[in-house]
Structure formats: structure tokens, C-alpha cells
Design a protein around this motif. Structure first.
Motif, PDB file in Angstrom:
ATOM      1  N   PRO A  77     -19.733  12.656 -19.790  1.00 13.47           N
ATOM      2  CA  PRO A  77     -19.264  13.840 -20.306  1.00 13.47           C
ATOM      3  C   PRO A  77     -20.168  14.997 -19.602  1.00 13.47           C
ATOM      4  N   GLY A  78     -19.439  15.976 -19.397  1.00 10.51           N
ATOM      5  CA  GLY A  78     -19.796  17.125 -18.519  1.00 10.51           C
ATOM      6  C   GLY A  78     -19.970  17.197 -17.027  1.00 10.51           C
ATOM      7  N   ALA A  79     -19.672  16.030 -16.537  1.00  6.27           N
ATOM      8  CA  ALA A  79     -19.618  15.783 -15.059  1.00  6.27           C
ATOM      9  C   ALA A  79     -18.705  16.437 -14.283  1.00  6.27           C
ATOM     10  N   SER A  80     -18.733  16.641 -13.209  1.00  2.90           N
ATOM     11  CA  SER A  80     -17.577  17.186 -12.096  1.00  2.90           C
ATOM     12  C   SER A  80     -17.206  16.261 -11.297  1.00  2.90           C
ATOM     13  N   PHE A  81     -15.756  16.289 -10.814  1.00  2.00           N
ATOM     14  CA  PHE A  81     -15.454  15.333  -9.967  1.00  2.00           C
ATOM     15  C   PHE A  81     -16.323  15.314  -8.618  1.00  2.00           C
ATOM     16  N   GLU A  82     -17.042  16.069  -8.311  1.00  2.00           N
ATOM     17  CA  GLU A  82     -18.157  16.114  -7.147  1.00  2.00           C
ATOM     18  C   GLU A  82     -19.629  15.082  -7.673  1.00  2.00           C
ATOM     19  N   ASP A  83     -19.737  15.423  -8.889  1.00  2.85           N
ATOM     20  CA  ASP A  83     -20.792  14.731  -9.375  1.00  2.85           C
ATOM     21  C   ASP A  83     -20.502  13.179  -9.530  1.00  2.85           C
ATOM     22  N   THR A  84     -19.256  12.864  -9.937  1.00  5.55           N
ATOM     23  CA  THR A  84     -18.745  11.178 -10.157  1.00  5.55           C
ATOM     24  C   THR A  84     -18.694  10.901  -8.864  1.00  5.55           C
ATOM     25  N   ARG A  85     -18.084  11.715  -7.852  1.00  3.45           N
ATOM     26  CA  ARG A  85     -17.745  11.124  -6.448  1.00  3.45           C
ATOM     27  C   ARG A  85     -19.022  10.843  -5.586  1.00  3.45           C
ATOM     28  N   ALA A  86     -20.096  11.711  -5.842  1.00  9.24           N
ATOM     29  CA  ALA A  86     -21.325  11.464  -5.178  1.00  9.24           C
ATOM     30  C   ALA A  86     -22.009  10.232  -5.845  1.00  9.24           C
ATOM     31  N   LEU A  87     -22.207  10.200  -7.143  1.00  4.90           N
ATOM     32  CA  LEU A  87     -22.735   8.787  -7.890  1.00  4.90           C
ATOM     33  C   LEU A  87     -21.961   7.530  -7.409  1.00  4.90           C
ATOM     34  N   ALA A  88     -20.731   7.459  -7.414  1.00  6.49           N
ATOM     35  CA  ALA A  88     -19.998   6.306  -7.114  1.00  6.49           C
ATOM     36  C   ALA A  88     -20.132   6.023  -5.450  1.00  6.49           C
ATOM     37  N   ARG A  89     -20.333   6.884  -4.651  1.00  7.24           N
ATOM     38  CA  ARG A  89     -20.545   6.726  -3.416  1.00  7.24           C
ATOM     39  C   ARG A  89     -21.760   6.122  -3.193  1.00  7.24           C
ATOM     40  N   SER A  90     -22.851   6.888  -3.565  1.00  8.96           N
ATOM     41  CA  SER A  90     -24.104   6.519  -3.288  1.00  8.96           C
ATOM     42  C   SER A  90     -24.383   4.942  -4.027  1.00  8.96           C
ATOM     43  N   LEU A  91     -24.112   4.689  -5.348  1.00  9.80           N
ATOM     44  CA  LEU A  91     -24.224   3.268  -5.579  1.00  9.80           C
ATOM     45  C   LEU A  91     -23.394   2.359  -4.940  1.00  9.80           C
ATOM     46  N   ALA A  92     -22.322   2.477  -4.359  1.00 12.90           N
ATOM     47  CA  ALA A  92     -21.503   1.646  -3.797  1.00 12.90           C
ATOM     48  C   ALA A  92     -22.304   1.324  -2.686  1.00 12.90           C
ATOM     49  N   ARG A  93     -22.692   2.194  -1.731  1.00 17.50           N
ATOM     50  CA  ARG A  93     -23.326   2.131  -0.591  1.00 17.50           C
ATOM     51  C   ARG A  93     -24.878   1.250  -0.775  1.00 17.50           C
ATOM     52  N   THR A  94     -25.609   1.725  -2.089  1.00 13.27           N
ATOM     53  CA  THR A  94     -26.619   0.743  -2.168  1.00 13.27           C
ATOM     54  C   THR A  94     -26.518  -0.440  -2.455  1.00 13.27           C
ATOM     55  N   MET A  95     -25.405  -0.640  -3.180  1.00 13.54           N
ATOM     56  CA  MET A  95     -25.001  -2.192  -3.653  1.00 13.54           C
ATOM     57  C   MET A  95     -24.808  -3.022  -2.353  1.00 13.54           C
ATOM     58  N   ALA A  96     -23.729  -2.413  -1.437  1.00 13.43           N
ATOM     59  CA  ALA A  96     -23.348  -3.064  -0.346  1.00 13.43           C
ATOM     60  C   ALA A  96     -24.884  -3.193   0.546  1.00 13.43           C
ATOM     61  N   GLU A  97     -25.619  -2.453   0.736  1.00 14.55           N
ATOM     62  CA  GLU A  97     -26.646  -2.807   1.567  1.00 14.55           C
ATOM     63  C   GLU A  97     -27.767  -3.669   0.935  1.00 14.55           C
ATOM     64  N   ARG A  98     -27.775  -3.972  -0.509  1.00 17.54           N
ATOM     65  CA  ARG A  98     -28.499  -4.992  -1.081  1.00 17.54           C
ATOM     66  C   ARG A  98     -27.792  -6.348  -0.902  1.00 17.54           C
ATOM     67  N   GLU A  99     -26.495  -6.384  -0.892  1.00 22.14           N
ATOM     68  CA  GLU A  99     -25.880  -7.628  -0.901  1.00 22.14           C
ATOM     69  C   GLU A  99     -24.750  -7.737   0.118  1.00 22.14           C
ATOM     70  N   PRO A 100     -24.897  -7.470   1.382  1.00 24.73           N
ATOM     71  CA  PRO A 100     -23.853  -7.102   2.428  1.00 24.73           C
ATOM     72  C   PRO A 100     -23.299  -8.411   2.577  1.00 24.73           C
ATOM     73  N   GLY A 101     -23.512  -9.647   2.173  1.00 24.74           N
ATOM     74  CA  GLY A 101     -22.593 -10.835   2.259  1.00 24.74           C
ATOM     75  C   GLY A 101     -21.599 -10.827   1.238  1.00 24.74           C
ATOM     76  N   ALA A 102     -21.957 -10.171   0.185  1.00 25.17           N
ATOM     77  CA  ALA A 102     -21.047 -10.255  -1.164  1.00 25.17           C
ATOM     78  C   ALA A 102     -20.419  -8.969  -1.313  1.00 25.17           C
ATOM     79  N   MET A 103     -20.623  -7.727  -0.901  1.00 27.16           N
ATOM     80  CA  MET A 103     -20.033  -6.630  -1.487  1.00 27.16           C
ATOM     81  C   MET A 103     -19.825  -5.642  -0.117  1.00 27.16           C
ATOM     82  N   THR A 104     -19.133  -4.566  -0.275  1.00 28.91           N
ATOM     83  CA  THR A 104     -18.997  -3.687   1.045  1.00 28.91           C
ATOM     84  C   THR A 104     -18.422  -2.461   0.334  1.00 28.91           C
TER      85      THR A 104
END
Length: 191
Positions: A77-104
Motif C-alpha cells: 500500500p502506498g508504494a510506487s512502481f519504482e519502489d516495487t521494482r527496486a525491492l524486487a530487483r534487490s531481493l532477487a539479486r540477494t537470493m541468487a547470490e546466496r544460493e547460486p546453484g538453486a536460483m538466478t
């Protein structure tokens, strides 16, 4: 009737309301397996993603895509597309770095082989996602069905994703029996 008249099978919606078309209702993660990874690996990635979002104080919801993967969303609630895109991109990158054999977080076919793509790019203006309960256009149509976290946990634990596939009849029976786990996302309060 309108959709049937158009000959539409798949219904894709934008993550906004007509009242606030510049404010996304949620952050979206499209978990797409690169063979030989499959739906079970998506369930395991979804559970990790849920944990990350819960740590940020965000309630999460999931649904079968009706194709090969899962969709995980968290209301924003209240977020912009820029907010959600930045959060999603950052979280996807973090998860891929933590488990590179399972996620990208990289959509290139070579990067996806045997991994789950955490597709963060769905978080943008004019990006749509298959709607809950929409059929998918396939030889044997399946549906994009909201799931409970208990169902996802069971599939991840047993390695058996069969309970996460829904045809038209099974989808309607389940909706009558379970209700709509996606209701808080699909029907936000009006301003």
C-alpha cells in the motif's frame, strides 16, 4: 461473457485499481523453473522468498501460475512502481547470490538451466500477470490458482507437486471448499 466473446482464454491483469493506476497493489515475483528444475524447486524458492519478505514485515501470498511456476506477491500500500521494482530487483539479486546453484535473477537461458528464475521484471508500468483463476491456453488447460503456504510447504517437503496442478473442474471445486486465499490481494479496500 465479454472475455468469451473475445475468444480469450488467458486473462492477464495489471496490478493496479482504476482508482490509483500509478500505485501497484503489490510487489510481484514470477518464479520460473529452468529444466531440469521444476515446480518443487519453485516451492522451495517461494518459501525462502516468503521468509525474506516476512523479515521486512510484508504479508505474502502465492499462486500456481497455471504453467510451470509460481507467483509470489506481497501487498504494498502506498508504494510506487519504482519502489516495487527496486525491492524486487534487490531481493532477487540477494537470493541468487546466496544460493547460486538453486536460483538466478538473470533471464538468459544459460543462467536458468537447473535453477529457478526469480523474475523481478514484472514490477513495472504496463506489466501484467495471469489473473487468479484464469485458465492457461494449452492443449489441456490448467488454471492459475491461489495456494496456501501449507500446500507449498507440503510440496517442497515431499517433493510431490501433483497437488498444485488444477484443471477447470478441480479449480471450481477447490474454490467452493477452501475459499479464495488471494482475496486480500485481489480485492483491496477502495479509497
Amino acid at each position: 461473457m465479454w472475455a468469451a466473446n473475445l475468444g480469450a482464454i488467458e486473462l492477464h491483469t495489471l496490478p493496479v485499481t482504476r482508482f490509483e493506476p500509478e500505485r501497484p497493489l503489490c510487489v510481484v515475483f514470477d518464479l520460473d523453473p529452468g529444466p531440469p528444475a521444476g515446480l518443487v524447486e519453485c516451492c522451495r524458492a517461494a518459501l525462502r522468498l516468503r521468509g525474506e519478505l516476512l523479515e521486512r514485515g510484508m504479508e505474502t501470498f502465492a499462486k500456481a501460475s497455471g504453467s510451470r511456476g509460481l507467483h509470489v506477491v506481497a501487498p504494498t500500500p502506498g508504494a510506487s512502481f519504482e519502489d516495487t521494482r527496486a525491492l524486487a530487483r534487490s531481493l532477487a539479486r540477494t537470493m541468487a547470490e546466496r544460493e547460486p546453484g538453486a536460483m538466478t535473477d538473470r533471464p538468459a537461458p544459460a543462467a536458468r538451466r537447473g535453477r529457478v528464475l526469480i523474475d523481478w521484471a514484472q514490477n513495472g508500468h504496463r506489466r501484467s500477470l495471469v489473473a487468479p483463476y484464469s485458465l492457461r491456453a494449452a492443449t489441456i488447460p490448467t488454471a492459475s490458482v491461489p495456494l496456501t503456504w501449507a500446500e507449498i510447504e507440503a510440496a517442497a517437503e515431499t517433493g510431490d507437486p501433483d497437488g498444485l496442478w488444477f484443471g477447470p473442474r478441480r479449480t471450481l471445486e477447490r474454490l467452493r471448499r477452501v475459499g479464495d486465499p488471494f482475496d486480500p490481494v485481489a480485492a483491496p479496500p477502495r479509497p
